[in-house]
Scaffold this active site. Structure first.
Site, PDB file in Angstrom:
ATOM      1  N   HIS A 173      28.719  37.218  33.213  1.00 22.29           N
ATOM      2  CA  HIS A 173      29.761  36.557  34.010  1.00 22.29           C
ATOM      3  C   HIS A 173      29.912  37.379  35.285  1.00 22.29           C
ATOM      4  O   HIS A 173      30.362  38.518  35.255  1.00 22.29           O
ATOM      5  CB  HIS A 173      31.058  36.535  33.190  1.00 22.29           C
ATOM      6  CG  HIS A 173      32.063  35.538  33.663  1.00 22.29           C
ATOM      7  ND1 HIS A 173      31.856  34.172  33.582  1.00 22.29           N
ATOM      8  CD2 HIS A 173      33.300  35.701  34.191  1.00 22.29           C
ATOM      9  CE1 HIS A 173      32.929  33.538  34.049  1.00 22.29           C
ATOM     10  NE2 HIS A 173      33.814  34.448  34.432  1.00 22.29           N
ATOM     11  N   LYS A 175      35.895  26.694  38.572  1.00 18.91           N
ATOM     12  CA  LYS A 175      36.155  27.769  39.525  1.00 18.91           C
ATOM     13  C   LYS A 175      34.856  28.521  39.718  1.00 18.91           C
ATOM     14  O   LYS A 175      34.179  28.857  38.746  1.00 18.91           O
ATOM     15  CB  LYS A 175      37.250  28.645  38.916  1.00 18.91           C
ATOM     16  CG  LYS A 175      37.446  30.020  39.494  1.00 18.91           C
ATOM     17  CD  LYS A 175      38.846  30.525  39.125  1.00 18.91           C
ATOM     18  CE  LYS A 175      38.881  31.998  38.855  1.00 18.91           C
ATOM     19  NZ  LYS A 175      40.248  32.496  38.623  1.00 18.91           N
ATOM     20  N   LYS A 209      32.896  31.823  41.238  1.00 15.86           N
ATOM     21  CA  LYS A 209      33.172  33.203  41.623  1.00 15.86           C
ATOM     22  C   LYS A 209      32.223  33.571  42.752  1.00 15.86           C
ATOM     23  O   LYS A 209      31.001  33.588  42.556  1.00 15.86           O
ATOM     24  CB  LYS A 209      32.961  34.138  40.434  1.00 15.86           C
ATOM     25  CG  LYS A 209      33.768  33.772  39.198  1.00 15.86           C
ATOM     26  CD  LYS A 209      35.261  33.918  39.388  1.00 15.86           C
ATOM     27  CE  LYS A 209      35.700  35.351  39.314  1.00 15.86           C
ATOM     28  NZ  LYS A 209      37.193  35.438  39.214  1.00 15.86           N
ATOM     29  N   ASP A 240      36.991  31.562  43.721  1.00 15.31           N
ATOM     30  CA  ASP A 240      37.735  32.817  43.624  1.00 15.31           C
ATOM     31  C   ASP A 240      36.895  33.889  44.291  1.00 15.31           C
ATOM     32  O   ASP A 240      35.770  34.166  43.864  1.00 15.31           O
ATOM     33  CB  ASP A 240      37.990  33.172  42.154  1.00 15.31           C
ATOM     34  CG  ASP A 240      38.919  34.376  41.997  1.00 15.31           C
ATOM     35  OD1 ASP A 240      39.300  34.972  43.026  1.00 15.31           O
ATOM     36  OD2 ASP A 240      39.253  34.709  40.843  1.00 15.31           O
ATOM     37  N   GLU A 273      41.046  31.093  45.971  1.00 16.26           N
ATOM     38  CA  GLU A 273      41.809  32.166  45.319  1.00 16.26           C
ATOM     39  C   GLU A 273      41.490  33.523  45.931  1.00 16.26           C
ATOM     40  O   GLU A 273      40.322  33.900  46.042  1.00 16.26           O
ATOM     41  CB  GLU A 273      41.466  32.133  43.814  1.00 16.26           C
ATOM     42  CG  GLU A 273      42.191  33.175  42.982  1.00 16.26           C
ATOM     43  CD  GLU A 273      41.951  32.975  41.487  1.00 16.26           C
ATOM     44  OE1 GLU A 273      41.527  31.866  41.071  1.00 16.26           O
ATOM     45  OE2 GLU A 273      42.192  33.918  40.723  1.00 16.26           O
ATOM     46  N   ASP A 313      46.211  35.884  43.634  1.00 20.07           N
ATOM     47  CA  ASP A 313      45.931  36.423  42.291  1.00 20.07           C
ATOM     48  C   ASP A 313      46.147  37.937  42.299  1.00 20.07           C
ATOM     49  O   ASP A 313      47.213  38.421  41.913  1.00 20.07           O
ATOM     50  CB  ASP A 313      44.517  36.032  41.836  1.00 20.07           C
ATOM     51  CG  ASP A 313      44.213  36.548  40.443  1.00 20.07           C
ATOM     52  OD1 ASP A 313      45.157  36.960  39.738  1.00 20.07           O
ATOM     53  OD2 ASP A 313      43.036  36.565  40.024  1.00 20.07           O
ATOM     54  N   LYS A 372      49.752  35.415  35.400  1.00 23.27           N
ATOM     55  CA  LYS A 372      49.004  36.128  34.360  1.00 23.27           C
ATOM     56  C   LYS A 372      49.971  37.032  33.610  1.00 23.27           C
ATOM     57  O   LYS A 372      50.654  37.856  34.238  1.00 23.27           O
ATOM     58  CB  LYS A 372      47.879  36.961  34.988  1.00 23.27           C
ATOM     59  CG  LYS A 372      46.813  36.113  35.677  1.00 23.27           C
ATOM     60  CD  LYS A 372      45.607  36.918  36.119  1.00 23.27           C
ATOM     61  CE  LYS A 372      44.549  36.002  36.725  1.00 23.27           C
ATOM     62  NZ  LYS A 372      43.353  36.726  37.195  1.00 23.27           N
ATOM     63  N   GLU A 387      43.440  28.228  33.455  1.00 23.61           N
ATOM     64  CA  GLU A 387      42.053  28.669  33.224  1.00 23.61           C
ATOM     65  C   GLU A 387      42.007  29.476  31.915  1.00 23.61           C
ATOM     66  O   GLU A 387      41.328  30.487  31.835  1.00 23.61           O
ATOM     67  CB  GLU A 387      41.561  29.508  34.406  1.00 23.61           C
ATOM     68  CG  GLU A 387      42.441  30.720  34.692  1.00 23.61           C
ATOM     69  CD  GLU A 387      41.983  31.590  35.854  1.00 23.61           C
ATOM     70  OE1 GLU A 387      41.122  31.182  36.629  1.00 23.61           O
ATOM     71  OE2 GLU A 387      42.523  32.711  35.959  1.00 23.61           O
TER      72      GLU A 387
HETATM   73  C1  MUC Z   1      40.163  36.333  38.101  1.00 24.23           C
HETATM   74  O1  MUC Z   1      39.907  37.047  39.036  1.00 24.23           O
HETATM   75  O2  MUC Z   1      40.856  35.353  38.279  1.00 24.23           O
HETATM   76  C2  MUC Z   1      39.654  34.466  35.628  1.00 24.23           C
HETATM   77  C3  MUC Z   1      38.679  33.572  35.364  1.00 24.23           C
HETATM   78  C4  MUC Z   1      37.453  34.188  35.610  1.00 24.23           C
HETATM   79  O3  MUC Z   1      36.339  33.715  35.490  1.00 24.23           O
HETATM   80  O4  MUC Z   1      37.673  35.454  36.049  1.00 24.23           O
HETATM   81  C5  MUC Z   1      39.020  35.685  35.985  1.00 24.23           C
HETATM   82  C6  MUC Z   1      39.677  36.721  36.731  1.00 24.23           C
HETATM   83 MG    MG Z   2      41.200  35.642  40.379  1.00 25.89          MG
END
Ligand code: MUC
Ligand code: MG
Length: 375
Positions: free
Chosen positions: A24, A169, A171, A200, A226, A251, A275, A329
């Protein structure tokens, strides 16, 4: 104060290493597995509450690591709590407030365990201890983060087909910005109107890069951006919020309830990620939700990629909220190939279904816990 029948007898913090279904990839770290800290809080009335404090990538996400969380629970939280009345959650948490600065992840594990114990003691789900649920399930986003555009599109298609997720989402932030933007646009074009696509950035951009990139993302149908820049650049967040065509979600900017207040006051983001770990527990995160509601800020149920315990603890808090405009999420358990509870949470029809069982509604699987705990 007289000795209660529910006096806290012991706290045990257990580090658990679990494999993930695939790597991941986040801007600051690539997860090859996930490390949970599970807290067992035993009371004199025979009730055991369980909690979880989990972060991502050691110290790469926040100020607490699994190791520091365990040491701090053992050395600093446990002596404050042993002998206290577990059924008075206000008194227990205020006792911690007087002595402990920060450490919201460890605090969240304690608050969760106290709520779980209270629920088991009174035969009520944590959602009811928190004042009552207004829904039984939450829509759950999935993170596409294999690091490969084609694999991510295939994974997204699979999730749509299985009716497991229709919010994705992505990354980004680790790579070159133009490559990242091309990756996002390719995925949005493939999934089209069938999915909500969000990104994000995990603070990876500077303001100049973000100014341009947020415009391009907004023009290409991305619904939410994000944490594009550093939590420390508050002025930049306010300016970006004014210029970005797509809404910005805070976040990392929220490391405590007070951060949420300051962000709301400054007008830094129209959406907050909630969170439990970053506010200090399921009750603490509802204080941040109240600040957001008062300021007209939209809510999103966030995760630190916790296992089942932290995920359902979060869910019990989120199902008490009037409105989660951006859904959640809470998919952490689905990223893991193994679990340490007897009955894993139920995901069906794009939703996580929250059990109406006492406490958070989970039982530790002792055999699996013994197998995966760090020695
Ligand atoms: C984050 O930074 O939000 C939440 C879902 C994901 O894939 O990573 C996280 C942490
Ligand atoms: Mg995040």
């Amino acid at each position: 104060i007289e000795m209660s029948h529910a006096a806290i007898e012991s706290l045990e913090a257990i580090i658990v290493d679990l494999p993930t279904i695939r790597p991941h990839k986040l801007a600051m770290h690539t997860m090859q597995n996930q490390t949970l800290v599970i807290l067992r809080l035993r009371c004199a009335d025979g009730v055991e509450g369980i909690g979880e404090a989990t972060t991502i990538g050691g110290l790469s996400y926040g100020n607490e690591s699994p190791d520091s969380i365990k040491v701090n629970l053992d050395r600093h939280f446990a002596p404050l709590l042993i002998g206290q009345d577990a059924s008075n959650i206000n008194a227990c948490m205020q006792r911690i407030d007087r002595v402990v600065k920060g450490n919201t992840f460890a605090r969240s594990a304690v608050e969760t365990a106290l709520l779980d114990a209270q629920g088991k003691r009174f035969g009520l789900p944590v959602s009811e201890i928190l004042g009552g649920r207004v829904r039984d399930s939450l829509e759950v986003a999935w993170t596409l983060a294999s690091g490969d555009t084609r694999k991510d599109i295939a994974e997204g298609e699979q999730m749509l087909e299985a009716r497991r997720h229709r919010i994705f989402k992505l990354k980004i932030g680790a790579g070159e910005v133009n490559k990242d933007l091309a990756h996002v646009i390719a995925i949005k074009q493939a999934l089209g109107e069938r999915a909500s696509v969000r990104v994000d950035v995990n603070q990876a951009w500077d303001e100049a890069v973000a100014l341009r990139a947020c415009r391009i993302l907004g023009e290409n149908g991305i619904d939410l951006i994000e944490q594009p820049i550093s939590r420390h650049n508050r002025g930049g967040q306010v300016r970006l919020n004014q210029s970005s065509p797509a809404p910005i979600m805070a976040d990392e900017s929220i490391e405590c309830v007070e951060d949420a207040f300051n962000l709301a006051r400054d007008g830094a983001a129209p959406v907050f990620a909630l969170k439990i770990a970053k506010n200090g527990g399921p009750r603490a995160v509802l204080r941040t939700a109240s600040i957001a509601e008062a300021a007209g800020i939209g809510l999103y149920g966030g995760t630190m990629l916790e296992g089942s315990v932290g995920t359902l603890a979060s869910a019990h808090a989120f199902i008490t909220l009037n409105k989660l405009a951006w859904d959640t999420e809470l998919f952490g358990p689905l990223l893991l190939t193994e679990d340490i509870v007897t009955e894993p949470p139920l995901y069906r029809d794009f939703h996580l279904h929250v059990p109406r069982l006492p406490g958070i509604g989970l039982t530790l699987d002792e055999e699996r816990l013994a197998r995966f705990r760090r020695s």
